[in-house]
Enzyme design. Structure first.
Site: not given
Ligand code: ADE
Ligand code: ZN
Length: 333
Positions: A17, A19, A197, A200, A278-279
């Protein structure tokens, strides 16, 4: 020489996971803006980094979508993926299933072909250069609705050999998985893997929909499942993987503090959880940093961390021979 004791950060693992657009570091943002002649509304790298203070998912997404505007040419996506892979490899990642957001690029005039060409130019030699095998998962932007997702899928299917699956991301509240039932049914029909997703920021109900309406093979995040005892039992019974992102959940205020994170309760209930970034550029680190954080804040020991790393191998979309090879690395790494 005796083998070094693994640290949580270097333990071999898969990342399921991440992006790729969320791996865009401010330094690369400025570099690409300069090359592409784009003026940025920030004084510099530190000014941009200083704005990484989020109140919720939407406040992050606003900056995330603005940032990726510097990605215009195939080589920008290549540089982005190279940067991610080099950093992930240093934190023990041996296999990465990487999300990208096609609509975030096509809607601003960058073609799907350009994005895929650029990412593939990096990923195709990732094993040799970084020791990381890879796959790409194209995510639909749920807040742009199912009709646009249908059209994006039409285009993706012309490139279906270049991706391993589809996902669903972006602003969750008010955009339930069930809206995308037909899109996901078509993607399944085309032989693609399915993830989404859910849970969250959105409620446990969205996790049920991801399972029962979309038929996903993994749930991304899924932490709100903790509000629904029946759902937790279902996840545990089916060995349904949750790709949990602890540092992201704190940064986006889905949980107040890491010490209050539901991860230990999910693990104790027998849910197959994996740890992910995630990011990574925006949320304070890569997957190894997430492992270190849960070691320090949640008291996970090396055997438990190794179990989480093994979960990532079990939950990956790998051939059985590849899975076996990776299992061996986690056991001995
Ligand atoms: N796109 C990038 N990061 C995300 C996240 N944490 N939740 C939903 N969409 C995303
Ligand atoms: Zn994500």
């Amino acid at each position: 020489m005796a083998p070094e004791t693994p640290t949580p950060s270097t333990l071999p693992k898969a990342e399921l996971h991440v992006h790729i657009e969320g791996a865009l570091e401010p330094e690369l943002t400025f570099d690409r803006a300069r090359r592409n002649g784009i003026a940025l509304p920030y004084a510099g790298v530190e000014d941009l980094r200083g704005r990484y203070d989020f109140s919720d998912l939407q406040s992050f997404l606003d900056l995330y979508y603005t940032g990726m505007n510097v990605l215009r040419q195939a080589e920008d996506f290549t540089a982005l993926a190279d940067d991610y892979l080099a950093r992930a490899a240093r934190q023990g990642v041996r296999h990465a299933e990487i999300f990208f957001d096609p609509q975030a690029h096509t809607t601003r005039g960058v073609s799907l072909g350009t994005v895929l060409d650029g990412l593939e130019a990096s990923l195709s030699s990732s094993r040799e250069r970084f020791g990381v095998s890879t796959g790409l998962i194209a995510c639909f932007l749920r807040d742009r609705g199912p009709e646009e997702a249908e059209r994006m899928l039409d285009e993706l299917l012309e490139h279906s050999h270049r991706i391993i699956g589809v996902g669903l991301d972006s602003a969750e509240l008010g955009h339930p998985p069930a809206d995308f039932a037909n899109v996901f049914a078509r993607a399944r029909e085309a032989g693609l893997h399915l993830v989404a997703h859910a849970g969250e920021e959105g409620p446990a109900e969205y996790v049920w929909q991801a399972l029962d309406v979309l038929g996903v093979e993994r749930v991304d995040h899924g932490i709100r499942a903790i509000d629904d005892e029946e759902l937790v039992k279902r996840l545990a019974r089916d060995r349904m993987p949750l790709t949990v992102c602890p540092l992201s959940n704190v940064r986006l205020r889905c949980v107040d503090t890491l010490s209050q994170h539901c991860l230990p309760r999910l693990v104790d209930a027998g849910v197959r959880t994996t740890i992910n970034s995630d990011d990574p550029s925006y949320f304070g680190g890569h997957v190894g940093d997430n492992f270190e954080a849960i070691e320090h804040e949640l008291g996970f020991g090396v055997p438990e961390l190794r179990e989480l790393a093994l979960n990532s191998v079990e939950a990956a979309f790998l051939s059985e021979s590849e899975r076996d090879r990776l299992r061996g690395e986690v056991h001995s790494g």
